[in-house]
Design a protein around this motif. Sequence first.
Motif, PDB file in Angstrom:
ATOM      1  N   VAL A 170       0.832  -1.203   0.000  1.00  0.00           N
ATOM      2  CA  VAL A 170       0.000   0.000   0.000  1.00  0.00           C
ATOM      3  C   VAL A 170       0.867   1.253   0.000  1.00  0.00           C
ATOM      4  CG1 VAL A 170      -1.735   1.326   1.282  1.00  0.00           C
ATOM      5  CG2 VAL A 170      -1.932  -1.158   1.142  1.00  0.00           C
ATOM      6  N   THR A 171       1.893   1.285   0.847  1.00  0.00           N
ATOM      7  CA  THR A 171       2.754   2.470   0.885  1.00  0.00           C
ATOM      8  C   THR A 171       3.565   2.605  -0.399  1.00  0.00           C
ATOM      9  OG1 THR A 171       4.450   1.224   2.091  1.00  0.00           O
ATOM     10  CG2 THR A 171       2.939   2.538   3.409  1.00  0.00           C
ATOM     11  N   SER A 172       3.917   1.488  -1.024  1.00  0.00           N
ATOM     12  CA  SER A 172       4.632   1.561  -2.310  1.00  0.00           C
ATOM     13  C   SER A 172       3.741   2.197  -3.369  1.00  0.00           C
ATOM     14  CB  SER A 172       5.073   0.166  -2.758  1.00  0.00           C
ATOM     15  OG  SER A 172       6.031  -0.367  -1.876  1.00  0.00           O
ATOM     16  N   TYR A 173       2.447   1.831  -3.379  1.00  0.00           N
ATOM     17  CA  TYR A 173       1.509   2.457  -4.314  1.00  0.00           C
ATOM     18  C   TYR A 173       1.405   3.955  -4.053  1.00  0.00           C
ATOM     19  CZ  TYR A 173      -0.165  -2.290  -5.410  1.00  0.00           C
ATOM     20  OH  TYR A 173      -0.260  -3.595  -5.795  1.00  0.00           O
ATOM     21  N   ALA A 174       1.261   4.293  -2.765  1.00  0.00           N
ATOM     22  CA  ALA A 174       1.107   5.711  -2.409  1.00  0.00           C
ATOM     23  C   ALA A 174       2.349   6.514  -2.785  1.00  0.00           C
ATOM     24  CB  ALA A 174       0.822   5.838  -0.909  1.00  0.00           C
ATOM     25  N   LYS A 175       3.526   5.931  -2.585  1.00  0.00           N
ATOM     26  CA  LYS A 175       4.766   6.619  -2.953  1.00  0.00           C
ATOM     27  C   LYS A 175       4.860   6.812  -4.464  1.00  0.00           C
ATOM     28  CE  LYS A 175       7.587   5.113   1.010  1.00  0.00           C
ATOM     29  NZ  LYS A 175       8.703   4.240   1.428  1.00  0.00           N
ATOM     30  N   MET A 176       4.417   5.816  -5.223  1.00  0.00           N
ATOM     31  CA  MET A 176       4.458   5.946  -6.676  1.00  0.00           C
ATOM     32  C   MET A 176       3.476   7.013  -7.158  1.00  0.00           C
ATOM     33  SD  MET A 176       5.753   5.269  -9.556  1.00  0.00           S
ATOM     34  CE  MET A 176       6.811   3.840  -9.288  1.00  0.00           C
ATOM     35  N   ILE A 177       2.308   7.085  -6.541  1.00  0.00           N
ATOM     36  CA  ILE A 177       1.344   8.133  -6.895  1.00  0.00           C
ATOM     37  C   ILE A 177       1.944   9.504  -6.621  1.00  0.00           C
ATOM     38  CG2 ILE A 177      -0.858   9.179  -6.193  1.00  0.00           C
ATOM     39  CD1 ILE A 177      -1.936   6.298  -5.881  1.00  0.00           C
ATOM     40  N   ARG A 178       2.583   9.647  -5.463  1.00  0.00           N
ATOM     41  CA  ARG A 178       3.237  10.915  -5.134  1.00  0.00           C
ATOM     42  C   ARG A 178       4.317  11.240  -6.168  1.00  0.00           C
ATOM     43  NH1 ARG A 178       7.433  11.711  -0.222  1.00  0.00           N
ATOM     44  NH2 ARG A 178       8.489  10.229  -1.571  1.00  0.00           N
ATOM     45  N   ALA A 179       5.114  10.228  -6.553  1.00  0.00           N
ATOM     46  CA  ALA A 179       6.185  10.449  -7.523  1.00  0.00           C
ATOM     47  C   ALA A 179       5.627  10.900  -8.869  1.00  0.00           C
ATOM     48  CB  ALA A 179       7.016   9.172  -7.689  1.00  0.00           C
ATOM     49  N   ILE A 180       4.549  10.269  -9.325  1.00  0.00           N
ATOM     50  CA  ILE A 180       3.953  10.657 -10.614  1.00  0.00           C
ATOM     51  C   ILE A 180       3.474  12.100 -10.556  1.00  0.00           C
ATOM     52  CG2 ILE A 180       2.050  10.225 -12.223  1.00  0.00           C
ATOM     53  CD1 ILE A 180       2.220   7.255 -11.398  1.00  0.00           C
ATOM     54  N   LEU A 181       2.832  12.480  -9.458  1.00  0.00           N
ATOM     55  CA  LEU A 181       2.350  13.859  -9.309  1.00  0.00           C
ATOM     56  C   LEU A 181       3.519  14.847  -9.354  1.00  0.00           C
ATOM     57  CD1 LEU A 181      -0.317  13.240  -6.531  1.00  0.00           C
ATOM     58  CD2 LEU A 181      -0.792  13.998  -8.871  1.00  0.00           C
ATOM     59  N   HIS A 182       4.659  14.458  -8.776  1.00  0.00           N
ATOM     60  CA  HIS A 182       5.862  15.296  -8.843  1.00  0.00           C
ATOM     61  C   HIS A 182       6.353  15.420 -10.285  1.00  0.00           C
ATOM     62  CE1 HIS A 182       7.349  15.087  -4.407  1.00  0.00           C
ATOM     63  NE2 HIS A 182       6.844  16.265  -4.683  1.00  0.00           N
ATOM     64  N   TYR A 183       6.428  14.294 -10.975  1.00  0.00           N
ATOM     65  CA  TYR A 183       7.008  14.277 -12.318  1.00  0.00           C
ATOM     66  C   TYR A 183       6.183  15.116 -13.293  1.00  0.00           C
ATOM     67  CZ  TYR A 183      10.731  10.852 -11.546  1.00  0.00           C
ATOM     68  OH  TYR A 183      11.889  10.226 -11.129  1.00  0.00           O
ATOM     69  N   ILE A 184       4.852  15.109 -13.144  1.00  0.00           N
ATOM     70  CA  ILE A 184       4.021  15.904 -14.065  1.00  0.00           C
ATOM     71  C   ILE A 184       3.806  17.319 -13.540  1.00  0.00           C
ATOM     72  CG2 ILE A 184       2.868  13.841 -14.954  1.00  0.00           C
ATOM     73  CD1 ILE A 184       0.406  14.600 -13.278  1.00  0.00           C
ATOM     74  N   ASP A 185       4.446  17.649 -12.400  1.00  0.00           N
ATOM     75  CA  ASP A 185       4.363  18.980 -11.798  1.00  0.00           C
ATOM     76  C   ASP A 185       2.915  19.377 -11.516  1.00  0.00           C
ATOM     77  OD1 ASP A 185       5.340  21.354 -10.747  1.00  0.00           O
ATOM     78  OD2 ASP A 185       5.194  22.421 -12.665  1.00  0.00           O
ATOM     79  N   ALA A 186       2.158  18.435 -10.933  1.00  0.00           N
ATOM     80  CA  ALA A 186       0.767  18.720 -10.581  1.00  0.00           C
ATOM     81  C   ALA A 186       0.631  19.168  -9.132  1.00  0.00           C
ATOM     82  CB  ALA A 186      -0.105  17.484 -10.815  1.00  0.00           C
ATOM     83  N   SER A 187       1.544  18.727  -8.271  1.00  0.00           N
ATOM     84  CA  SER A 187       1.446  19.034  -6.838  1.00  0.00           C
ATOM     85  C   SER A 187       2.828  18.939  -6.219  1.00  0.00           C
ATOM     86  CB  SER A 187       0.505  18.034  -6.152  1.00  0.00           C
ATOM     87  OG  SER A 187       0.525  18.191  -4.748  1.00  0.00           O
ATOM     88  N   ASP A 188       3.056  19.728  -5.142  1.00  0.00           N
ATOM     89  CA  ASP A 188       4.338  19.580  -4.440  1.00  0.00           C
ATOM     90  C   ASP A 188       4.301  18.411  -3.452  1.00  0.00           C
ATOM     91  OD1 ASP A 188       2.993  20.483  -2.181  1.00  0.00           O
ATOM     92  OD2 ASP A 188       3.848  22.495  -2.265  1.00  0.00           O
ATOM     93  N   CYS A 189       3.102  17.881  -3.178  1.00  0.00           N
ATOM     94  CA  CYS A 189       2.936  16.656  -2.377  1.00  0.00           C
ATOM     95  C   CYS A 189       3.627  16.729  -1.023  1.00  0.00           C
ATOM     96  CB  CYS A 189       3.443  15.439  -3.141  1.00  0.00           C
ATOM     97  SG  CYS A 189       2.550  15.086  -4.651  1.00  0.00           S
ATOM     98  N   ASN A 190       3.605  17.914  -0.399  1.00  0.00           N
ATOM     99  CA  ASN A 190       4.240  18.078   0.904  1.00  0.00           C
ATOM    100  C   ASN A 190       3.289  17.584   1.993  1.00  0.00           C
ATOM    101  OD1 ASN A 190       5.280  19.151   3.378  1.00  0.00           O
ATOM    102  ND2 ASN A 190       6.504  20.591   2.195  1.00  0.00           N
ATOM    103  N   MET A 191       3.583  16.420   2.550  1.00  0.00           N
ATOM    104  CA  MET A 191       2.676  15.820   3.530  1.00  0.00           C
ATOM    105  C   MET A 191       2.647  16.618   4.834  1.00  0.00           C
ATOM    106  SD  MET A 191       3.408  11.765   2.832  1.00  0.00           S
ATOM    107  CE  MET A 191       1.871  11.126   3.494  1.00  0.00           C
ATOM    108  N   GLU A 192       3.769  17.240   5.188  1.00  0.00           N
ATOM    109  CA  GLU A 192       3.806  18.025   6.426  1.00  0.00           C
ATOM    110  C   GLU A 192       2.934  19.270   6.313  1.00  0.00           C
ATOM    111  OE1 GLU A 192       7.839  18.879   7.386  1.00  0.00           O
ATOM    112  OE2 GLU A 192       8.345  16.789   7.844  1.00  0.00           O
ATOM    113  N   GLU A 193       2.866  19.854   5.116  1.00  0.00           N
ATOM    114  CA  GLU A 193       2.053  21.051   4.910  1.00  0.00           C
ATOM    115  C   GLU A 193       0.616  20.710   4.533  1.00  0.00           C
ATOM    116  OE1 GLU A 193       4.013  23.484   2.045  1.00  0.00           O
ATOM    117  OE2 GLU A 193       5.759  23.884   3.327  1.00  0.00           O
ATOM    118  N   GLY A 194       0.330  19.439   4.341  1.00  0.00           N
ATOM    119  CA  GLY A 194      -1.043  19.029   4.063  1.00  0.00           C
ATOM    120  C   GLY A 194      -1.428  19.047   2.602  1.00  0.00           C
TER     121      GLY A 194
END
Length: 484
Positions: free
Chosen positions: A167-191
């Motif tokens: 599950v965490t591997s999936y979530a990390k990959m989703i975060r990575a894709i969002l980074h690569y397409i520059d859709a979100s900064d995906c900062n979990m600490e900032e929400g």
Amino acid sequence: MSYGDWEPVVGLEIHAQLNTKSKLFSSAPNQFGAEPNTNITCVCTGQPGTLPILNKEAVKKAVQWGSAITAKIAKVSRFDRKSYFYPDSPRNFQITQFDHPIVLGGTVTCYVDGKEKTLTLDHTHLEDDAGTCKHFSDFGGVDYNRAGAPLIEIVSKPCIGVTPQEVTSYAKMIRAILHYIDASDCNMEEGSLRIDVNVSVKKKGEEQLRNKIEIKNMNSFNFIEMAIDAEVRRQIALYSKYPEKDQNELVPQATFRWDPEAKVTKIMRLKEGAEDYRYFPEPDIPSVVLTQEYIDEVGKGLPELPFKRTKRYTEELKLTLEQAVTLTQEKKLSDYFEEALEYCSNARSLCNWIIIEFQGRFKDSGMTLAESGIAPKNLAKLINLIDSKKITGKIAKSVADDMISSEGKDCELIVKENPDYQPVQDEKLIEQLVDQVLAENAQSVSDYKNGKQKAFGFLVGQVMKISRGKASPALVNDILKKKL
């Protein structure tokens, strides 16, 4: 992890805040860290008579995401009102997409324990965020700066028999894709990336799914793994202890939170159903209509995505899978590696110096190599100095320390200016060191002559040790072989 005759069923709901300049339905700035209630307009605070206007850039980023996961992009999508009453929702409803989301289906593939695993998504929809409630010792308040921020909510299908690590591997990959397409900064600490995890269990072979528990707003991948495991074990314990009781009474659908100190999930409230939110079509926003030409054009602009880059690193550059995954999970780090690779041909050595030597040095400071001021070309030069035998690996580590402390000073200049960084090339001096080591390690000499190759490596290491890492490794090897 093993759960005996039971298997977990886990679904993800990931809220990613899009990094548009303005909010989803207003011109207010979409940025984190401003003074409370300064990034707001009448639309953000739900003033009577105000009308929402859809942000086109948010739609584009949603289409980019859909293209990246090879999903179906809906040519016609629609917004709905989701009614609920809470201080952080000034309109008393959220504008979301319930019946007609903009992205349908899609898959996310990643590596877990060296094997490819694929998560199937149900849909992704656009919606606006709520404000934030602030609680202090003697009063509470609401900051509406986040109210109206654009979100995509990524909803997976239930994944049966999945492990917490998957599950965490999936979530990390989703975060990575969002980074690569520059859709979100995906900062979990900032929400700007918040993950809700739906957890249920079922007996192996059982077809019917049981009630699920939603664990809200997870902001750490480690906590996600711990929370899933704890909740799975809690549910199994209840079902096993009271097999005769009604399953729906034992585990009613509810919203939980993760308590990291007690390491248990704790109930917040019973789960609402769709009917409780009184969804109905948003009357102030027309349907979103996209052409196939627009969808194709957005899809063409996608960069190389993390999973594809990982495969290239392993197949073409011969990196290990662990090295490749470590690099590609963080886009900035991977881009840094790509740039450095233009000046250095030793990809594996370059990778090790990036993810082990330099990242390790920055671990405690919170800084990353990409932010350090050390240019990729400069790091590539350091690898080239090692490969050309101009410096030893031990000297290189000292040079790396100097590169950090001197804010990215050219490594060749650092070596040139420091006499201690000049490798010993004097054959007579090295021969004396070799003679000394051979005299002091008669057993290793005997072991080598009896076919134990490791003994040779030990002897080389002893020579390098007494030379304080300065002896030319090539000369040490040559002289040692001749002597033996």
